[in-house]
Design a protein around this motif. Structure first.
Motif, PDB file in Angstrom:
ATOM      1  N   LEU A 198      45.119  45.317  45.156  1.00 49.81           N
ATOM      2  CA  LEU A 198      46.016  44.476  44.366  1.00 49.81           C
ATOM      3  C   LEU A 198      47.346  44.229  45.073  1.00 49.81           C
ATOM      4  CD1 LEU A 198      45.037  45.953  40.945  1.00 49.81           C
ATOM      5  CD2 LEU A 198      45.042  43.505  41.464  1.00 49.81           C
ATOM      6  N   SER A 202      47.752  40.505  44.177  1.00 54.00           N
ATOM      7  CA  SER A 202      48.418  40.242  42.898  1.00 54.00           C
ATOM      8  C   SER A 202      49.853  39.743  43.095  1.00 54.00           C
ATOM      9  CB  SER A 202      48.443  41.529  42.068  1.00 54.00           C
ATOM     10  OG  SER A 202      49.256  41.350  40.937  1.00 54.00           O
ATOM     11  N   PRO A 205      51.897  43.448  41.852  1.00 55.98           N
ATOM     12  CA  PRO A 205      50.921  44.530  41.995  1.00 55.98           C
ATOM     13  C   PRO A 205      51.179  45.731  41.081  1.00 55.98           C
ATOM     14  CG  PRO A 205      51.831  43.903  44.144  1.00 55.98           C
ATOM     15  CD  PRO A 205      52.620  43.167  43.103  1.00 55.98           C
ATOM     16  N   PRO A 208      49.615  44.046  37.339  1.00 57.32           N
ATOM     17  CA  PRO A 208      48.713  42.904  37.531  1.00 57.32           C
ATOM     18  C   PRO A 208      48.125  42.444  36.197  1.00 57.32           C
ATOM     19  CG  PRO A 208      47.606  44.954  38.101  1.00 57.32           C
ATOM     20  CD  PRO A 208      49.021  45.315  37.776  1.00 57.32           C
ATOM     21  N   GLU A 212      43.418  39.425  37.430  1.00 58.38           N
ATOM     22  CA  GLU A 212      43.653  39.826  38.831  1.00 58.38           C
ATOM     23  C   GLU A 212      42.889  41.113  39.158  1.00 58.38           C
ATOM     24  OE1 GLU A 212      48.060  38.124  40.028  1.00 58.38           O
ATOM     25  OE2 GLU A 212      47.964  39.966  38.843  1.00 58.38           O
TER      26      GLU A 212
END
Ligand SMILES: Cc1cc2nc3c(=O)[nH]c(=O)nc-3n(C[C@H](O)[C@H](O)[C@H](O)COP(=O)(O)OP(=O)(O)OC[C@H]3O[C@@H](n4cnc5c(N)ncnc54)[C@H](O)[C@@H]3O)c2cc1C
Length: 343
Positions: A198, A202, A205, A208, A212
């Motif tokens: 991620l 993302s 992150p 997220p 995602e």
């Protein structure tokens, strides 16, 4: 639909092995069930065939579950009850729930197979198990010959395990599930690889979106696992053994590099992939039956392997791990007929 005579199951199992059944009955309406009889020793309930190794022809009937249905019932500001027919495709419903703004299943994206099989081994991936979202399993009870609803406690869920798999295999045909999914998303990123993935994809992150997370899981799975459409397989072939603390400590002392994970009740999960790799099976191939070169837990059919050849390979791996580590590997897929007991 009913097919009689000799029915080829090769297109209906993800190993792509050839096996025949005497009859195939497709169940697309619950009303059919009261007319049918199930013989657990001979007959088979079939979903997507992705957790199954057919090592011989079947002497009975295959009941192919195709019960459709997706229903939403808002419970509160926080959650919605989702009822899904057993014949729905698992991954398709995961993505559909996300599109409805519901979360809880994102870590379980891209697991092959149908909804009805999900409780059998309490499917799990990336730190999440089905049981966490499950409220009820709706079944046809072949013994009582009636429909019943079992709540989560009645299903005896465990690690890749349930009442349906261990205690009473063959007693129930699962017709539908009811899940509770959330309106507000709390990411479950305990699995280190997921948080890392991620970071790359993302927008945020640390927080997220559920979509995602699902996209990241899909990407990771595509990188790691062979696609059964290209290379026959049933995902992880063995469960990670769970050992008591004393046994795990003794093993870790002998093999300091052995991956061990804390499990429930003070026990430890051992990486089955590590044990198999250590015994030299990763990338092994004999004829068309082999062990993936990328993932030691995945047995693969390179083309024309028979189910019996794959089952023999599994039995050899299990015997080798037993002789080397005195640990008994338990297969994850249903094998028909089952592997013989370890000598
Ligand atoms: C590439 C790959 C990756 C995988 N990854 C994962 C993973 O991450 N996590 C995981 O948990 N599993 C994983 N699996 C295993 C598999 O996808 C799951 O176990 C899935 O739930 C099996 O669904 P299915 O419909 O294909 O079941 P099937 O293979 O058709 O059946 C499996 C068992 O369930 C029984 N069954 C099926 N439907 C019903 C029903 N309606 N009522 C009663 N019994 C029924 C069958 O008789 C059989 O014993 C993976 C498999 C593959 C091929």
């Amino acid at each position: 639909m009913t097919g009689t005579g000799s029915f080829e199951l090769q297109p209906l199992n993800s190993f792509g092995v050839s096996a025949r059944a005497e009859r195939l009955i497709t169940i697309s309406d619950r009303q059919q069930l009261s007319q049918l009889h199930f013989r657990p020793q001979r007959d088979l309930i079939l979903g997507g065939g992705s957790n199954l190794l057919l090592a011989a022809d079947l002497k009975g009937t295959v009941f192919q579950v195709r019960l459709a249905g997706r229903e939403l019932m808002r419970e509160s500001d926080r959650s919605t009850r989702v009822t899904l027919g057993a014949g729905e495709n698992w991954h398709a419903v995961v993505r559909w729930t996300l599109a409805q703004g519901l979360s809880g299943l994102e870590n379980l994206s891209l697991i092959p197979g149908l909804v009805g099989a999900a409780p059998i081994q309490n499917i799990g991936a990336y730190g999440v198990e089905l049981a966490e979202s499950l409220l009820e399993v709706h079944v046809w009870d072949w013994q009582a010959r009636r429909q019943r609803t079992l709540d989560r406690d009645a299903c005896a869920f465990g690690y890749r395990d349930s009442r349906f798999k261990s205690a009473e295999p063959g007693r129930f045909l699962i017709t539908a599930l009811t899940l509770r999914l959330q309106h507000h998303f709390t990411p479950r990123l305990d699995y280190a690889g997921l948080a890392q993935a991620l970071q790359e994809t993302s927008k945020n992150p640390q927080a997220p979106s559920a979509l995602e997370v699902s996209d990241a899981v899909i990407r990771l799975r595509r990188e790691k696992l062979p696609d059964p459409a290209q290379l026959g397989n049933a995902g992880s072939f063995f469960k990670n053994p769970v050992l008591d603390a004393a046994r795990a400590e003794a093993l870790a002392a002998q093999h300091p590099e052995l991956p061990l994970y804390a499990s429930q009740h003070g026990r430890f999960k051992v990486s089955a992939a590590w044990l198999i790799e250590r015994c030299g099976w990763k990338g092994f191939r004999e004829g068309d039956a082999g062990v993936s070169a990328q993932h030691a837990l995945v047995l693969v059919n390179y083309g024309r392997a028979s189910g019996a050849e794959l089952a023999q390979l599994a039995a050899r791996i299990r015997a080798d791990v037993w002789q080397t580590f005195a640990i008994e590997l338990e297969p994850e897929p249903r094998i028909l007929p089952p592997l013989p007991a370890l000598a």
